[in-house]
Design a protein around this motif. Structure first.
Motif, PDB file in Angstrom:
ATOM      1  N   ARG A 128      46.775  25.310  42.328  1.00 23.72           N
ATOM      2  CA  ARG A 128      46.503  26.455  43.208  1.00 23.72           C
ATOM      3  C   ARG A 128      45.153  27.086  42.893  1.00 23.72           C
ATOM      4  O   ARG A 128      44.463  27.564  43.785  1.00 23.72           O
ATOM      5  CB  ARG A 128      47.610  27.512  43.064  1.00 23.72           C
ATOM      6  N   ILE A 129      44.803  27.114  41.612  1.00 25.89           N
ATOM      7  CA  ILE A 129      43.533  27.732  41.237  1.00 25.89           C
ATOM      8  C   ILE A 129      42.371  26.892  41.756  1.00 25.89           C
ATOM      9  O   ILE A 129      41.412  27.412  42.308  1.00 25.89           O
ATOM     10  CB  ILE A 129      43.430  27.862  39.691  1.00 25.89           C
ATOM     11  N   GLN A 130      42.505  25.568  41.610  1.00 24.55           N
ATOM     12  CA  GLN A 130      41.358  24.739  41.913  1.00 24.55           C
ATOM     13  C   GLN A 130      41.287  24.308  43.367  1.00 24.55           C
ATOM     14  O   GLN A 130      40.210  24.147  43.919  1.00 24.55           O
ATOM     15  CB  GLN A 130      41.358  23.516  40.998  1.00 24.55           C
ATOM     16  N   ARG A 131      42.426  24.076  43.997  1.00 27.05           N
ATOM     17  CA  ARG A 131      42.409  23.624  45.391  1.00 27.05           C
ATOM     18  C   ARG A 131      43.255  24.554  46.261  1.00 27.05           C
ATOM     19  O   ARG A 131      44.284  24.151  46.788  1.00 27.05           O
ATOM     20  CB  ARG A 131      42.981  22.194  45.491  1.00 27.05           C
ATOM     21  N   PRO A 132      42.831  25.817  46.372  1.00 24.77           N
ATOM     22  CA  PRO A 132      43.640  26.775  47.138  1.00 24.77           C
ATOM     23  C   PRO A 132      43.814  26.377  48.589  1.00 24.77           C
ATOM     24  O   PRO A 132      44.742  26.820  49.245  1.00 24.77           O
ATOM     25  CB  PRO A 132      42.882  28.092  46.977  1.00 24.77           C
ATOM     26  N   GLN A 133      42.911  25.541  49.106  1.00 21.81           N
ATOM     27  CA  GLN A 133      43.009  25.164  50.524  1.00 21.81           C
ATOM     28  C   GLN A 133      44.036  24.064  50.783  1.00 21.81           C
ATOM     29  O   GLN A 133      44.483  23.878  51.901  1.00 21.81           O
ATOM     30  CB  GLN A 133      41.643  24.690  51.041  1.00 21.81           C
ATOM     31  N   GLN A 134      44.380  23.312  49.729  1.00 16.66           N
ATOM     32  CA  GLN A 134      45.334  22.208  49.937  1.00 16.66           C
ATOM     33  C   GLN A 134      46.765  22.743  49.904  1.00 16.66           C
ATOM     34  O   GLN A 134      47.512  22.510  48.963  1.00 16.66           O
ATOM     35  CB  GLN A 134      45.161  21.139  48.855  1.00 16.66           C
ATOM     36  N   VAL A 135      47.136  23.427  50.964  1.00 20.55           N
ATOM     37  CA  VAL A 135      48.418  24.118  50.984  1.00 20.55           C
ATOM     38  C   VAL A 135      49.590  23.147  50.903  1.00 20.55           C
ATOM     39  O   VAL A 135      50.527  23.341  50.146  1.00 20.55           O
ATOM     40  CB  VAL A 135      48.523  24.984  52.257  1.00 20.55           C
ATOM     41  N   ARG A 136      49.514  22.056  51.672  1.00 21.40           N
ATOM     42  CA  ARG A 136      50.679  21.156  51.717  1.00 21.40           C
ATOM     43  C   ARG A 136      50.932  20.481  50.374  1.00 21.40           C
ATOM     44  O   ARG A 136      52.085  20.340  49.949  1.00 21.40           O
ATOM     45  CB  ARG A 136      50.515  20.114  52.822  1.00 21.40           C
ATOM     46  N   VAL A 137      49.854  20.065  49.700  1.00 18.07           N
ATOM     47  CA  VAL A 137      50.035  19.451  48.385  1.00 18.07           C
ATOM     48  C   VAL A 137      50.731  20.449  47.455  1.00 18.07           C
ATOM     49  O   VAL A 137      51.687  20.117  46.751  1.00 18.07           O
ATOM     50  CB  VAL A 137      48.684  19.002  47.786  1.00 18.07           C
ATOM     51  N   SER A 138      50.264  21.694  47.488  1.00 17.44           N
ATOM     52  CA  SER A 138      50.869  22.730  46.647  1.00 17.44           C
ATOM     53  C   SER A 138      52.345  22.899  46.964  1.00 17.44           C
ATOM     54  O   SER A 138      53.185  23.015  46.081  1.00 17.44           O
ATOM     55  CB  SER A 138      50.154  24.058  46.846  1.00 17.44           C
ATOM     56  N   LEU A 139      52.669  22.921  48.268  1.00 20.38           N
ATOM     57  CA  LEU A 139      54.061  23.110  48.666  1.00 20.38           C
ATOM     58  C   LEU A 139      54.929  21.950  48.200  1.00 20.38           C
ATOM     59  O   LEU A 139      56.074  22.133  47.778  1.00 20.38           O
ATOM     60  CB  LEU A 139      54.153  23.256  50.188  1.00 20.38           C
ATOM     61  N   TRP A 140      54.371  20.749  48.247  1.00 21.46           N
ATOM     62  CA  TRP A 140      55.134  19.587  47.776  1.00 21.46           C
ATOM     63  C   TRP A 140      55.366  19.657  46.272  1.00 21.46           C
ATOM     64  O   TRP A 140      56.466  19.354  45.790  1.00 21.46           O
ATOM     65  CB  TRP A 140      54.431  18.273  48.158  1.00 21.46           C
ATOM     66  N   ILE A 141      54.315  20.042  45.524  1.00 19.76           N
ATOM     67  CA  ILE A 141      54.488  20.167  44.071  1.00 19.76           C
ATOM     68  C   ILE A 141      55.571  21.190  43.778  1.00 19.76           C
ATOM     69  O   ILE A 141      56.447  20.986  42.934  1.00 19.76           O
ATOM     70  CB  ILE A 141      53.169  20.582  43.378  1.00 19.76           C
ATOM     71  N   LEU A 142      55.556  22.305  44.529  1.00 14.78           N
ATOM     72  CA  LEU A 142      56.503  23.388  44.301  1.00 14.78           C
ATOM     73  C   LEU A 142      57.938  22.927  44.599  1.00 14.78           C
ATOM     74  O   LEU A 142      58.886  23.262  43.871  1.00 14.78           O
ATOM     75  CB  LEU A 142      56.127  24.574  45.190  1.00 14.78           C
ATOM     76  N   SER A 143      58.103  22.133  45.657  1.00 11.60           N
ATOM     77  CA  SER A 143      59.441  21.625  45.984  1.00 11.60           C
ATOM     78  C   SER A 143      59.914  20.639  44.925  1.00 11.60           C
ATOM     79  O   SER A 143      61.063  20.686  44.471  1.00 11.60           O
ATOM     80  CB  SER A 143      59.434  20.926  47.346  1.00 11.60           C
ATOM     81  N   LEU A 144      59.017  19.733  44.519  1.00 10.09           N
ATOM     82  CA  LEU A 144      59.347  18.747  43.492  1.00 10.09           C
ATOM     83  C   LEU A 144      59.740  19.442  42.188  1.00 10.09           C
ATOM     84  O   LEU A 144      60.715  19.063  41.522  1.00 10.09           O
ATOM     85  CB  LEU A 144      58.141  17.831  43.247  1.00 10.09           C
ATOM     86  N   ALA A 145      58.988  20.494  41.847  1.00  9.21           N
ATOM     87  CA  ALA A 145      59.268  21.223  40.607  1.00  9.21           C
ATOM     88  C   ALA A 145      60.693  21.755  40.611  1.00  9.21           C
ATOM     89  O   ALA A 145      61.400  21.693  39.606  1.00  9.21           O
ATOM     90  CB  ALA A 145      58.276  22.369  40.430  1.00  9.21           C
ATOM     91  N   PHE A 146      61.144  22.238  41.778  1.00  8.68           N
ATOM     92  CA  PHE A 146      62.495  22.799  41.823  1.00  8.68           C
ATOM     93  C   PHE A 146      63.556  21.701  41.720  1.00  8.68           C
ATOM     94  O   PHE A 146      64.616  21.917  41.135  1.00  8.68           O
ATOM     95  CB  PHE A 146      62.696  23.628  43.098  1.00  8.68           C
ATOM     96  N   VAL A 147      63.254  20.527  42.265  1.00  6.84           N
ATOM     97  CA  VAL A 147      64.197  19.405  42.112  1.00  6.84           C
ATOM     98  C   VAL A 147      64.353  19.072  40.623  1.00  6.84           C
ATOM     99  O   VAL A 147      65.473  18.893  40.128  1.00  6.84           O
ATOM    100  CB  VAL A 147      63.701  18.165  42.900  1.00  6.84           C
ATOM    101  N   ILE A 148      63.221  19.024  39.907  1.00  5.71           N
ATOM    102  CA  ILE A 148      63.279  18.726  38.469  1.00  5.71           C
ATOM    103  C   ILE A 148      64.045  19.825  37.738  1.00  5.71           C
ATOM    104  O   ILE A 148      64.841  19.557  36.843  1.00  5.71           O
ATOM    105  CB  ILE A 148      61.854  18.549  37.918  1.00  5.71           C
ATOM    106  N   LEU A 149      63.843  21.072  38.174  1.00  2.00           N
ATOM    107  CA  LEU A 149      64.571  22.193  37.574  1.00  2.00           C
ATOM    108  C   LEU A 149      66.086  21.996  37.744  1.00  2.00           C
ATOM    109  O   LEU A 149      66.863  22.204  36.811  1.00  2.00           O
ATOM    110  CB  LEU A 149      64.117  23.490  38.245  1.00  2.00           C
ATOM    111  N   LEU A 150      66.484  21.550  38.940  1.00  7.34           N
ATOM    112  CA  LEU A 150      67.923  21.358  39.178  1.00  7.34           C
ATOM    113  C   LEU A 150      68.473  20.218  38.325  1.00  7.34           C
ATOM    114  O   LEU A 150      69.600  20.290  37.836  1.00  7.34           O
ATOM    115  CB  LEU A 150      68.184  21.084  40.667  1.00  7.34           C
ATOM    116  N   VAL A 151      67.661  19.153  38.151  1.00  6.57           N
ATOM    117  CA  VAL A 151      68.098  18.062  37.271  1.00  6.57           C
ATOM    118  C   VAL A 151      68.303  18.612  35.869  1.00  6.57           C
ATOM    119  O   VAL A 151      69.301  18.318  35.196  1.00  6.57           O
ATOM    120  CB  VAL A 151      67.063  16.916  37.243  1.00  6.57           C
ATOM    121  N   CYS A 152      67.366  19.463  35.439  1.00 10.05           N
ATOM    122  CA  CYS A 152      67.457  20.028  34.090  1.00 10.05           C
ATOM    123  C   CYS A 152      68.721  20.871  33.947  1.00 10.05           C
ATOM    124  O   CYS A 152      69.400  20.822  32.935  1.00 10.05           O
ATOM    125  CB  CYS A 152      66.220  20.875  33.812  1.00 10.05           C
TER     126      CYS A 152
END
Lengths: 263, 431
Positions: free
Chosen positions: A219-243
């Motif tokens: 987010r700091i470096q590529r604030p314009q790449q919104v979709r990539v950020s949103l995908w990372i954020l969704s993936l992060a939550f999937v990993i959180l649920l696995v944990c």
């Protein structure tokens, strides 16, 4: 056995939210109806807080041992955070999603009430037990709210500014995640002799932590790449649920010391 | 990031041919792939990391030299594309991705598994933390983390405190943990009542003489009350319907299990069979038992008798309810276990100490943990196993942990910077 049925209390909280959200939807500017909605929404949260307090009292230990018990905390924190997000940024839809998600988790509890015996194994009898788990569950609930923003953003093509809410939530959630991780390390040293042993739960907790770290840096470096950020954020939550849940079922976790007590 | 406006935008980074400075993601992914290939090649050629190479004082020198090299690279090597790249976010993201990839493998493949497929073992996938790819990944991670930290550390500014607590703290934790791991000593001392023990064994079976001795006075295990449960008579498996409402046995208590109403008349936490009944005793081998009545809620049928989970000295006993269903007592779970022992140290006076789970005892750089006991005998075990651990790098790692705790609190209170739409510029330096 408990002197009361937790299922009825849980259903009462869920009904409060249901009626509250219906009132919000039907209010059409009527202030009394809206106010009643707010009162009921908060009442649902307070009912769950009361249930947790009663369980704590009755069992003589913190109700944080079984998955079912952790879901109760989650069911309380999530609408609380949803309400806070609404109060701070005015996102009404957050109230709906938070209550809906809490209802799903509490619904699982109605089908699998895996509580409530008093037993607490020696390894869990530590002053670290409550802060470690509560901080984690709070982080999970805040990050769930950020995941809701992410999924909504992916569907509705969010713009950069809309990610500010997600960023704020991640910032707070990540802070709590870090506290939970470090409390766990300090406790691990006292209980098992080492602060980090790559136990499967630790491995997945680390993965959760580092993917949110990647999100923040991206987010700091590529604030314009919104979709990539949103995908990372969704993936992060999937990993959180696995944990949180998944680790109990992974073959790699056969010897984990972190599997929730299942009586 | 500070100075972000001076840096190339993502647009012209993408158009620039690869390996022309400044390096970005394209170069980063090449470096990551290269490290992975080299790592797995080394792993296949020479097996895992040689253990014990980083023992004291080599680890101290390695940590100091590594940090010094990063500092020199930061101060004098800014024109070198690699060093410039290491301090920026693309390198951070690439190294995070590499670590995530390797730890994800660790999270999916059972570690230290003797039965793992040969190719899994040869690639080091089932012993990730002692594999070459993991070490190389950590070196890249530490390099990017170190370079980013140095950028904000020299010159020091108060507004960078939060950033430094998080980044320098993590650097210290990872470097300290990595370097210190070879110096950690973990040994088991097997104590028996009344025996003086001054030797200990490590996991490989080597025996050491300890700079302390322990004499077990008493091992003590406290138990939770057992529970009543319905089981299948043949297999002794818990019946699913009763899993949710196992109830804790105590004197004069009632409860429901399935179609049966259970009443406990008398609960004996420590007892032995005497003929057909059970009597309270305090002898070695005593176990819990209970006198119960069960009444079927539908038919009114009544069953009466004793149940016990038994102990090593006498067998368990069920109360048969229906053809394939019986009432059973579960084995009580431990509530606490601890060892009372006399501690002898060179030049010190003997001292009676208590070692309990979650309450280790610290003496002369060693920490003594209640590890286990002879579970065949449960509460009557006369053996207690104490784990003695020495980790001289712990103060280093804890320094980093406490810095990160401070950093986390800072993170929560400070909130995120605001991003101004369309420019990508940030209004405040971020954490």
């Amino acid at each position: 056995m408990l002197p009361f049925d937790p299922a009825n209390v849980t259903i009462a909280a869920m009904l409060c939210w249901l009626v509250s959200l219906t009132l919000f939807a039907a209010a059409r500017g009527n202030r009394t109806v809206k106010a009643t909605g707010h009162v009921l929404y908060v009442a649902g949260i307070l009912i769950l807080a009361g249930l947790l307090t009663a369980l704590w009292q009755f069992m003589g230990r913190a109700p944080l041992r079984t998955l079912g018990e952790t879901r109760l905390w989650y069911g309380m924190f999530l609408p609380l955070i949803g309400y806070a997000v609404y109060a701070r940024w005015g996102y009404r839809w957050m109230l709906y999603y938070a209550a809906l998600m809490a209802t799903v988790f509490l619904g699982v509890n109605l089908r699998h009430p895996e509580y409530y015996d008093r037993d607490l194994v020696p390894a869990l009898q530590s002053p670290w037990f409550v802060p470690h788990v509560v901080v984690y569950l709070f982080a999970y609930a805040v990050l769930a709210a950020s995941a809701i923003v992410a999924v909504r953003g992916l569907i509705r093509r969010a713009r950069t500014t809309e990610l500010n809410v997600a960023d704020n939530l991640v910032q707070i959630g990540f802070g709590f995640l870090t506290l939970g991780l470090l409390f766990g390390a300090l406790w691990g040293k006292e209980a098992w002799g080492h602060y980090w042993t790559w136990d499967p739960k630790e491995t997945w907790a680390f993965l959760t932590w580092i993917v949110y770290l990647a999100y923040m840096h991206h987010r700091i470096q590529r604030p314009q790449q919104v979709r990539v950020s949103l995908w990372i954020l969704s993936l992060a939550f999937v990993i959180l649920l696995v944990c949180w849940f998944g680790v109990n079922y992974l073959p790699s976790a056969a010897d984990s010391v972190h599997t929730y007590g299942r009586s | 990031m500070s100075g972000m406006a001076n840096q190339p935008t993502s647009e012209n980074l993408r158009r620039k041919p690869i390996w022309i400075p400044p390096w970005g993601y394209a170069e980063g992914w090449m470096i990551v792939s290269g490290l992975l290939m080299v790592g797995f090649a080394l792993q296949l050629a020479g097996g895992g990391l040689p253990s014990g190479v980083l023992a004291w004082p080599v680890n101290l020198y390695t940590a100091l030299i590594f940090s010094a090299l990063l500092t020199i690279a930061h101060l004098f090597g800014r024109s070198v594309p690699l060093f410039a790249w290491l301090g920026r976010v693309p390198a951070t993201i690439c190294s995070i991705a590499l670590i995530t990839f390797l730890v994800l493998i660790m999270g999916l493949v059972l570690q230290d598994d003797e039965a793992a497929a040969p190719w899994v073992r040869r690639l080091g996938l089932s012993s990730m933390t002692s594999s070459w790819p993991f070490l190389l990944g950590l070196i890249l991670f530490l390099s990017t983390l170190g370079m980013a930290t140095l950028k904000r550390m020299i010159p020091f500014r108060w507004r960078n405190t939060g950033f430094l607590l998080n980044h320098l703290g993590l650097y210290i934790v990872v470097l300290g943990g990595l370097m210190g791991s070879a110096d950690v000593e973990r040994r088991l001392m097997e104590l028996r009542e009344g025996e003086l023990v001054w030797h200990a064994t490590d996991r490989a079976g080597h025996v050491y003489e300890m700079p302390l001795a322990l004499e077990l006075i008493r091992f003590e295990r406290k138990e939770h009350h057992p529970k009543a449960a319905l089981v299948e008579t043949g297999s002794h498996r818990l019946l699913s319907e009763s899993k949710a409402d196992l109830f804790e046995i105590d004197s004069d208590i009632r409860g429901h299990l399935g179609d049966w109403e259970i009443e406990v008349h008398r609960f004996l936490p420590l007892s032995m069979p005497v003929g057909d009944r059970y009597e309270p005793v305090l002898d070695v081998g005593a176990g819990p038992s209970a006198r119960v009545t069960a009444v079927h809620t539908g038919t009114g049928e009544k069953r009466e008798g004793w149940i016990t989970c038994g102990s090593f000295a006498f067998p368990h006993r069920l109360l048969e309810l229906e053809e394939d269903t019986a009432l059973a007592m579960t084995v009580p779970r431990p509530r606490a276990y601890r060892s009372q022992a006399v501690l002898y140290t060179p030049g010190g006076t003997p001292e009676t100490i208590l070692i309990e789970v979650n309450k280790p005892y610290r003496v002369n750089g060693w920490t003594l943990y209640q590890h286990s006991y002879d579970d065949r005998f449960g509460r009557w075990s006369r053996t207690s196993i104490i784990e003695a651990i020495r980790d001289p790098w712990l103060p280093v790692v804890y320094t980093g942990i406490f810095m990160m705790l401070g950093g986390a609190v800072y993170l929560m209170f400070r909130g995120r910077k605001l991003i101004i739409p369309n420019t990508g510029e940030t209004t405040r330096a971020s954490v």
